[in-house]
Design a protein around this motif. Structure first.
Motif, PDB file in Angstrom:
ATOM      1  N   ILE A 168      10.274  47.120  24.601  1.00 48.96           N
ATOM      2  CA  ILE A 168       9.785  48.209  23.758  1.00 48.96           C
ATOM      3  C   ILE A 168       9.565  47.702  22.341  1.00 48.96           C
ATOM      4  N   GLY A 169       8.377  47.969  21.806  1.00 51.34           N
ATOM      5  CA  GLY A 169       8.051  47.547  20.454  1.00 51.34           C
ATOM      6  C   GLY A 169       7.265  48.605  19.720  1.00 51.34           C
ATOM      7  N   ASP A 170       6.913  48.336  18.466  1.00 51.83           N
ATOM      8  CA  ASP A 170       6.141  49.297  17.689  1.00 51.83           C
ATOM      9  C   ASP A 170       4.640  49.077  17.912  1.00 51.83           C
ATOM     10  N   ARG A 171       3.815  49.704  17.099  1.00 51.37           N
ATOM     11  CA  ARG A 171       2.360  49.645  17.292  1.00 51.37           C
ATOM     12  C   ARG A 171       1.780  48.239  17.164  1.00 51.37           C
ATOM     13  N   ALA A 172       2.495  47.349  16.493  1.00 52.40           N
ATOM     14  CA  ALA A 172       1.994  45.980  16.354  1.00 52.40           C
ATOM     15  C   ALA A 172       1.859  45.282  17.699  1.00 52.40           C
ATOM     16  N   TYR A 173       2.570  45.781  18.724  1.00 52.12           N
ATOM     17  CA  TYR A 173       2.556  45.148  20.039  1.00 52.12           C
ATOM     18  C   TYR A 173       1.616  45.849  21.016  1.00 52.12           C
ATOM     19  N   ASP A 174       0.770  46.718  20.517  1.00 49.19           N
ATOM     20  CA  ASP A 174      -0.235  47.381  21.356  1.00 49.19           C
ATOM     21  C   ASP A 174      -1.375  46.402  21.618  1.00 49.19           C
ATOM     22  N   SER A 175      -1.302  45.701  22.727  1.00 51.37           N
ATOM     23  CA  SER A 175      -2.278  44.665  23.068  1.00 51.37           C
ATOM     24  C   SER A 175      -2.406  44.591  24.583  1.00 51.37           C
ATOM     25  N   ASP A 176      -3.600  44.850  25.095  1.00 49.93           N
ATOM     26  CA  ASP A 176      -3.823  44.775  26.539  1.00 49.93           C
ATOM     27  C   ASP A 176      -3.626  43.354  27.074  1.00 49.93           C
ATOM     28  N   ALA A 180      -0.828  42.314  30.009  1.00 50.72           N
ATOM     29  CA  ALA A 180      -1.148  41.605  31.246  1.00 50.72           C
ATOM     30  C   ALA A 180      -0.338  40.320  31.372  1.00 50.72           C
ATOM     31  N   GLU A 181      -0.142  39.630  30.249  1.00 47.26           N
ATOM     32  CA  GLU A 181       0.606  38.378  30.274  1.00 47.26           C
ATOM     33  C   GLU A 181       2.073  38.605  30.614  1.00 47.26           C
ATOM     34  N   LEU A 182       2.652  39.665  30.057  1.00 47.36           N
ATOM     35  CA  LEU A 182       4.066  39.954  30.329  1.00 47.36           C
ATOM     36  C   LEU A 182       4.274  40.450  31.757  1.00 47.36           C
ATOM     37  N   ARG A 183       3.300  41.162  32.303  1.00 45.15           N
ATOM     38  CA  ARG A 183       3.443  41.648  33.679  1.00 45.15           C
ATOM     39  C   ARG A 183       3.551  40.511  34.681  1.00 45.15           C
ATOM     40  N   LYS A 184       2.978  39.351  34.354  1.00 44.42           N
ATOM     41  CA  LYS A 184       3.099  38.199  35.242  1.00 44.42           C
ATOM     42  C   LYS A 184       4.555  37.779  35.413  1.00 44.42           C
ATOM     43  N   ASP A 185       5.385  38.060  34.402  1.00 44.90           N
ATOM     44  CA  ASP A 185       6.814  37.748  34.458  1.00 44.90           C
ATOM     45  C   ASP A 185       7.651  38.961  34.842  1.00 44.90           C
ATOM     46  N   GLY A 186       6.977  40.039  35.270  1.00 46.14           N
ATOM     47  CA  GLY A 186       7.702  41.238  35.676  1.00 46.14           C
ATOM     48  C   GLY A 186       8.216  42.068  34.528  1.00 46.14           C
ATOM     49  N   ILE A 187       7.611  41.935  33.351  1.00 50.44           N
ATOM     50  CA  ILE A 187       8.040  42.664  32.159  1.00 50.44           C
ATOM     51  C   ILE A 187       6.998  43.722  31.818  1.00 50.44           C
ATOM     52  N   GLU A 188       7.433  44.956  31.630  1.00 49.10           N
ATOM     53  CA  GLU A 188       6.542  46.045  31.247  1.00 49.10           C
ATOM     54  C   GLU A 188       6.656  46.303  29.751  1.00 49.10           C
ATOM     55  N   MET A 189       5.534  46.155  29.031  1.00 54.30           N
ATOM     56  CA  MET A 189       5.529  46.376  27.585  1.00 54.30           C
ATOM     57  C   MET A 189       5.290  47.849  27.295  1.00 54.30           C
ATOM     58  N   ILE A 190       6.124  48.422  26.451  1.00 52.21           N
ATOM     59  CA  ILE A 190       5.999  49.823  26.043  1.00 52.21           C
ATOM     60  C   ILE A 190       5.849  49.861  24.532  1.00 52.21           C
ATOM     61  N   ALA A 191       4.684  50.320  24.058  1.00 52.14           N
ATOM     62  CA  ALA A 191       4.421  50.382  22.615  1.00 52.14           C
ATOM     63  C   ALA A 191       3.422  51.499  22.348  1.00 52.14           C
ATOM     64  N   THR A 202      -3.314  53.301  27.775  1.00 55.45           N
ATOM     65  CA  THR A 202      -2.625  52.659  28.898  1.00 55.45           C
ATOM     66  C   THR A 202      -1.158  53.063  28.999  1.00 55.45           C
ATOM     67  N   GLN A 203      -0.635  53.766  28.005  1.00 64.80           N
ATOM     68  CA  GLN A 203       0.786  54.100  27.973  1.00 64.80           C
ATOM     69  C   GLN A 203       1.032  55.504  28.507  1.00 64.80           C
ATOM     70  N   ASP A 204       2.071  55.617  29.297  1.00 67.98           N
ATOM     71  CA  ASP A 204       2.489  56.909  29.834  1.00 67.98           C
ATOM     72  C   ASP A 204       3.389  57.595  28.809  1.00 67.98           C
ATOM     73  N   ARG A 205       3.128  58.890  28.549  1.00 68.58           N
ATOM     74  CA  ARG A 205       3.896  59.605  27.524  1.00 68.58           C
ATOM     75  C   ARG A 205       5.382  59.651  27.854  1.00 68.58           C
ATOM     76  N   ARG A 206       5.719  59.749  29.141  1.00 64.34           N
ATOM     77  CA  ARG A 206       7.138  59.806  29.513  1.00 64.34           C
ATOM     78  C   ARG A 206       7.819  58.465  29.225  1.00 64.34           C
ATOM     79  N   ARG A 207       7.119  57.371  29.489  1.00 72.08           N
ATOM     80  CA  ARG A 207       7.712  56.061  29.206  1.00 72.08           C
ATOM     81  C   ARG A 207       7.836  55.828  27.707  1.00 72.08           C
TER      82      ARG A 207
END
Length: 257
Positions: A168-176, A180-191, A202-207
């Protein structure tokens, strides 16, 4: 924290090469590593210059020389990884939900890995903390690099084997591309999305509700900034400043035992 307890010292002493020198070897005996380590902690805590080290500690030149050797050989990094993995085995660290952010540090000592910004020349401390606000990764970089480009470098300093499930990060980490790069390692980015974003959301409001707990990583920086020596980078070598940041993290992790 200026003095180590016996339990704390026994937990980390095997990482220091000076502790494995045979007693019967010829020549002068080296200064006990524990005294040197506590002297570095005094510098870290007070923010004083090396030559101001009290006479109750070893000579400041010996302390500084030994500290630089630890930083060059990444001894402190191995100590931090060992303590972090021990805490994870005890259940004190939880990597299921992690937070990432960077903070700016003014650099006044010169040297490499310093970048110009609107706030002046300095560097960034990047950190990943778990859901309790405990450090899982710390690294330092020139301040003129965008944080999105530093995320993978931050994982090069990751302390435990298991990667986070949600980062989980702030708006600076809003990058498609970063997502995609983090998902290759099984990591879901939430920003949260940036205000000028033109691509579909691309972000779900609940997440995104997890973002409300991002204060945990801000609290982590408040903790380490109690160690005055890292408020401003005075060290000429970037690896020495990183070593001080790693020591500040070690102080935090020691409190979890």
């Amino acid at each position: 924290m200026i003095r180590l307890t016996n339990e704390q010292w026994e937990r980390i002493r095997n990482h220091f090469p000076e502790e494995h020198i045979a007693d019967g070897r010829p020549g002068r005996k080296p200064i006990p590593t524990r005294r040197v380590f506590e002297a570095v902690l005094w510098i870290l805590n007070t923010g004083a210059q090396w030559h101001m080290l009290p006479q109750s500690y070893p000579n400041y030149k010996s302390v500084h020389r030994r500290f630089q050797t630890w930083c060059r050989d990444e001894v402190l990094r191995r100590v931090l990884m060992d303590v972090a993995n021990e805490l994870r085995d005890k259940g004190a660290l939880d990597e299921a939900e992690c937070f990432i952010v960077a903070t700016f540090v003014m650099a006044k000592g010169g040297g490499a890995e310093i970048g110009p910004t609107k706030r002046g020349k300095g560097m960034k401390i990047m950190a990943i903390v778990d859901r309790h606000g405990l450090p899982l990764s710390v690294s330092t970089h020139a301040a003129n690099h965008h944080e999105v480009r530093l995320v993978q470098l931050c994982f090069d300093f990751y302390m435990i084997e298991a990667k986070p499930e949600n980062l989980i990060g702030d708006r600076a980490y809003d990058s498609d591309p970063l997502d995609a790069e983090l998902r290759k390692d099984g990591i879901e980015m939430i920003a949260p999305h940036r205000g000028n974003r033109s691509k579909p959301a691309t972000q779900d409001r609940r997440r995104l509700s997890r973002y409300m707990r991002r204060w945990l990583v801000e609290r982590f920086f408040a903790w380490i900034q109690w160690q005055r020596r890292i408020l401003i980078r005075w060290e000429y070598h970037a690896r020495n400043f990183l070593g001080l940041v790693q020591l500040a993290c070690l102080v935090i992790l020691f409190k979890q035992f």
